[in-house]
Motif scaffolding. Structure first.
Motif, PDB file in Angstrom:
ATOM      1  N   ARG A  13       0.828  -1.206   0.000  1.00 15.09           N
ATOM      2  CA  ARG A  13       0.000   0.000   0.000  1.00 15.09           C
ATOM      3  C   ARG A  13       0.862   1.256   0.000  1.00 15.09           C
ATOM      4  NH1 ARG A  13      -3.046  -3.379   3.151  1.00 15.09           N
ATOM      5  NH2 ARG A  13      -2.168  -2.611   5.098  1.00 15.09           N
ATOM      6  N   LYS A  14       1.942   1.230   0.793  1.00 13.13           N
ATOM      7  CA  LYS A  14       2.823   2.397   0.846  1.00 13.13           C
ATOM      8  C   LYS A  14       3.484   2.620  -0.520  1.00 13.13           C
ATOM      9  CE  LYS A  14       6.719   4.429   3.348  1.00 13.13           C
ATOM     10  NZ  LYS A  14       7.688   4.242   4.449  1.00 13.13           N
ATOM     11  N   GLY A  15       3.936   1.551  -1.150  1.00  9.20           N
ATOM     12  CA  GLY A  15       4.561   1.672  -2.469  1.00  9.20           C
ATOM     13  C   GLY A  15       3.594   2.175  -3.523  1.00  9.20           C
ATOM     14  N   ALA A  16       2.370   1.682  -3.479  1.00 16.77           N
ATOM     15  CA  ALA A  16       1.361   2.137  -4.443  1.00 16.77           C
ATOM     16  C   ALA A  16       1.045   3.615  -4.226  1.00 16.77           C
ATOM     17  CB  ALA A  16       0.092   1.286  -4.321  1.00 16.77           C
ATOM     18  N   TRP A  17       0.931   4.021  -2.966  1.00 19.89           N
ATOM     19  CA  TRP A  17       0.667   5.427  -2.667  1.00 19.89           C
ATOM     20  C   TRP A  17       1.822   6.301  -3.155  1.00 19.89           C
ATOM     21  CZ3 TRP A  17      -3.479   8.110  -1.558  1.00 19.89           C
ATOM     22  CH2 TRP A  17      -3.336   9.437  -1.153  1.00 19.89           C
ATOM     23  N   LYS A  18       3.042   5.863  -2.906  1.00 14.90           N
ATOM     24  CA  LYS A  18       4.218   6.630  -3.351  1.00 14.90           C
ATOM     25  C   LYS A  18       4.202   6.799  -4.869  1.00 14.90           C
ATOM     26  CE  LYS A  18       9.239   6.811  -3.304  1.00 14.90           C
ATOM     27  NZ  LYS A  18      10.479   6.083  -3.020  1.00 14.90           N
ATOM     28  N   ALA A  19       3.840   5.749  -5.586  1.00 12.80           N
ATOM     29  CA  ALA A  19       3.771   5.839  -7.048  1.00 12.80           C
ATOM     30  C   ALA A  19       2.734   6.881  -7.476  1.00 12.80           C
ATOM     31  CB  ALA A  19       3.451   4.476  -7.648  1.00 12.80           C
ATOM     32  N   LEU A  20       1.617   6.942  -6.769  1.00 15.53           N
ATOM     33  CA  LEU A  20       0.603   7.939  -7.087  1.00 15.53           C
ATOM     34  C   LEU A  20       1.093   9.354  -6.777  1.00 15.53           C
ATOM     35  CD1 LEU A  20      -2.749   6.267  -5.966  1.00 15.53           C
ATOM     36  CD2 LEU A  20      -1.780   6.436  -8.259  1.00 15.53           C
ATOM     37  N   HIS A  48       1.799   6.356   6.645  1.00 22.12           N
ATOM     38  CA  HIS A  48       2.645   6.243   5.450  1.00 22.12           C
ATOM     39  C   HIS A  48       2.890   7.618   4.820  1.00 22.12           C
ATOM     40  CE1 HIS A  48       2.786   1.983   5.619  1.00 22.12           C
ATOM     41  NE2 HIS A  48       1.629   1.720   5.022  1.00 22.12           N
ATOM     42  N   ILE A  49       1.877   8.454   4.796  1.00 25.28           N
ATOM     43  CA  ILE A  49       2.023   9.798   4.236  1.00 25.28           C
ATOM     44  C   ILE A  49       3.071  10.577   5.035  1.00 25.28           C
ATOM     45  CG2 ILE A  49       0.833  12.018   3.953  1.00 25.28           C
ATOM     46  CD1 ILE A  49      -1.684  10.360   3.132  1.00 25.28           C
ATOM     47  N   LYS A  50       3.021  10.474   6.369  1.00 25.78           N
ATOM     48  CA  LYS A  50       4.019  11.142   7.219  1.00 25.78           C
ATOM     49  C   LYS A  50       5.416  10.586   6.960  1.00 25.78           C
ATOM     50  CE  LYS A  50       0.744  12.169  10.917  1.00 25.78           C
ATOM     51  NZ  LYS A  50       0.287  11.782  12.260  1.00 25.78           N
ATOM     52  N   GLU A  51       5.508   9.256   6.842  1.00 21.59           N
ATOM     53  CA  GLU A  51       6.810   8.630   6.585  1.00 21.59           C
ATOM     54  C   GLU A  51       7.374   9.091   5.241  1.00 21.59           C
ATOM     55  OE1 GLU A  51       5.976   4.454   6.750  1.00 21.59           O
ATOM     56  OE2 GLU A  51       5.600   4.488   8.914  1.00 21.59           O
ATOM     57  N   LEU A  52       6.534   9.080   4.215  1.00 19.05           N
ATOM     58  CA  LEU A  52       6.979   9.501   2.886  1.00 19.05           C
ATOM     59  C   LEU A  52       7.397  10.970   2.884  1.00 19.05           C
ATOM     60  CD1 LEU A  52       4.400   7.659   0.615  1.00 19.05           C
ATOM     61  CD2 LEU A  52       6.876   7.283   0.670  1.00 19.05           C
ATOM     62  N   PRO A  60       6.109  19.836   3.529  1.00 22.46           N
ATOM     63  CA  PRO A  60       4.678  19.525   3.666  1.00 22.46           C
ATOM     64  C   PRO A  60       4.060  19.131   2.318  1.00 22.46           C
ATOM     65  CG  PRO A  60       5.227  21.518   4.878  1.00 22.46           C
ATOM     66  CD  PRO A  60       6.453  21.152   4.074  1.00 22.46           C
ATOM     67  N   GLY A  61       3.322  18.037   2.325  1.00 25.47           N
ATOM     68  CA  GLY A  61       2.681  17.543   1.106  1.00 25.47           C
ATOM     69  C   GLY A  61       3.530  16.584   0.300  1.00 25.47           C
ATOM     70  N   ALA A  62       4.806  16.436   0.665  1.00 31.08           N
ATOM     71  CA  ALA A  62       5.696  15.551  -0.102  1.00 31.08           C
ATOM     72  C   ALA A  62       5.287  14.086   0.012  1.00 31.08           C
ATOM     73  CB  ALA A  62       7.147  15.721   0.353  1.00 31.08           C
ATOM     74  N   GLY A  63       4.474  13.772   1.013  1.00 30.62           N
ATOM     75  CA  GLY A  63       3.985  12.405   1.167  1.00 30.62           C
ATOM     76  C   GLY A  63       2.644  12.179   0.500  1.00 30.62           C
ATOM     77  N   GLY A  64       2.148  13.221  -0.171  1.00 32.12           N
ATOM     78  CA  GLY A  64       0.861  13.126  -0.847  1.00 32.12           C
ATOM     79  C   GLY A  64      -0.262  13.649   0.018  1.00 32.12           C
ATOM     80  N   VAL A  65      -1.380  13.896  -0.632  1.00 34.07           N
ATOM     81  CA  VAL A  65      -2.565  14.404   0.050  1.00 34.07           C
ATOM     82  C   VAL A  65      -3.733  13.502  -0.313  1.00 34.07           C
ATOM     83  CG1 VAL A  65      -4.171  16.335   0.239  1.00 34.07           C
ATOM     84  CG2 VAL A  65      -1.720  16.777  -0.007  1.00 34.07           C
ATOM     85  N   LEU A  66      -4.365  12.958   0.706  1.00 36.98           N
ATOM     86  CA  LEU A  66      -5.570  12.154   0.501  1.00 36.98           C
ATOM     87  C   LEU A  66      -6.740  13.117   0.298  1.00 36.98           C
ATOM     88  CD1 LEU A  66      -7.085   9.453   0.475  1.00 36.98           C
ATOM     89  CD2 LEU A  66      -7.238   9.617   2.975  1.00 36.98           C
ATOM     90  N   SER A  67      -7.273  13.155  -0.919  1.00 33.91           N
ATOM     91  CA  SER A  67      -8.334  14.099  -1.250  1.00 33.91           C
ATOM     92  C   SER A  67      -9.722  13.480  -1.235  1.00 33.91           C
ATOM     93  CB  SER A  67      -8.095  14.686  -2.647  1.00 33.91           C
ATOM     94  OG  SER A  67      -6.882  15.378  -2.677  1.00 33.91           O
ATOM     95  N   VAL A  68      -9.812  12.190  -1.585  1.00 32.17           N
ATOM     96  CA  VAL A  68     -11.123  11.570  -1.750  1.00 32.17           C
ATOM     97  C   VAL A  68     -11.060  10.095  -1.352  1.00 32.17           C
ATOM     98  CG1 VAL A  68     -10.734  10.979  -4.182  1.00 32.17           C
ATOM     99  CG2 VAL A  68     -13.061  11.300  -3.369  1.00 32.17           C
ATOM    100  N   GLY A  69     -12.159   9.621  -0.824  1.00 41.43           N
ATOM    101  CA  GLY A  69     -12.307   8.203  -0.513  1.00 41.43           C
ATOM    102  C   GLY A  69     -13.635   7.723  -1.050  1.00 41.43           C
TER     103      GLY A  69
END
Length: 187
Positions: A13-20, A48-52, A60-69
């Motif tokens: 999941r962390k790897g997939a998120w990083k790719a996104l 994972h977002i904090k770790e990335l 800030p934001g370098a780990g991505g932003v969860l916008s929608v679920g």
């Protein structure tokens, strides 16, 4: 772009998120989201977002932003805990199968509310989603139903009806990956 399910284990999941996140940085994707994640998966994604972010320089934001679920959400599968988790973080909730796949159109309470407003059960369910602050994603292949489903902006449900439609019953119409373990690899 949504990650469709919480499978693959923590590292997957962390790897997939990083790719996104990288796809956003490259301009290939505008915003990110997840589908079918349970609260433990969402909490883990937040970590994972904090770790990335830390791994990628701490910006800030370098780990991505969860916008929608996206989850199956309707009165018989309201998911209040997930909706609340998202609201606290400013995450938009998309409700797929807001019509419960038509399996509840004969529900006595739904029929009564539909009759009260002179609307179809589908219109009432879409309106229920909208009034709860959700983005409903109804599905139909029939032009007339698509047109009818769009006729939800000329009425509002009373708060009593919004609350009355929601059931304590938890009955998804299909599968429910939100309950899978954090380390489940495949459904």
């Amino acid at each position: 772009m949504l990650l469709h399910g919480p499978f693959g284990g923590s590292e997957g999941r962390k790897g997939a998120w990083k790719a996104l996140v990288e796809a956003v940085e490259e301009g290939q994707v505008r915003s990110l989201g997840v589908s079918n994640y349970g609260i433990p998966h969402l909490d883990q994604l937040e970590q994972h977002i904090k770790e990335l972010e830390a791994e990628r320089g701490g910006k800030p934001g370098a780990g991505g932003v969860l916008s929608v679920g996206q989850w199956e959400v309707h009165p018989w599968c309201a998911r209040p805990e997930i909706v609340e988790w998202c609201r606290k973080r400013g995450v938009v909730v998309e409700a797929y199968s807001p019509l419960a796949r038509g399996t509840r159109f004969k529900d006595k309470g739904l029929k009564e509310v539909a009759k009260k407003y002179g609307k179809t059960p589908a219109q009432v369910l879409i309106r229920w989603s909208l009034q709860r602050g959700l983005v409903p994603l109804p599905k139909s292949n029939t032009k007339l139903r698509i047109k009818t489903n769009a006729g939800v902006f000329d009425f509002e449900l009373d708060e009593e009806d919004v609350e009355g439609l929601e059931s304590d019953e938890f009955k998804p119409t299909y599968w429910d990956p939100t309950v899978s373990s954090l380390e489940q690899m495949m459904p």
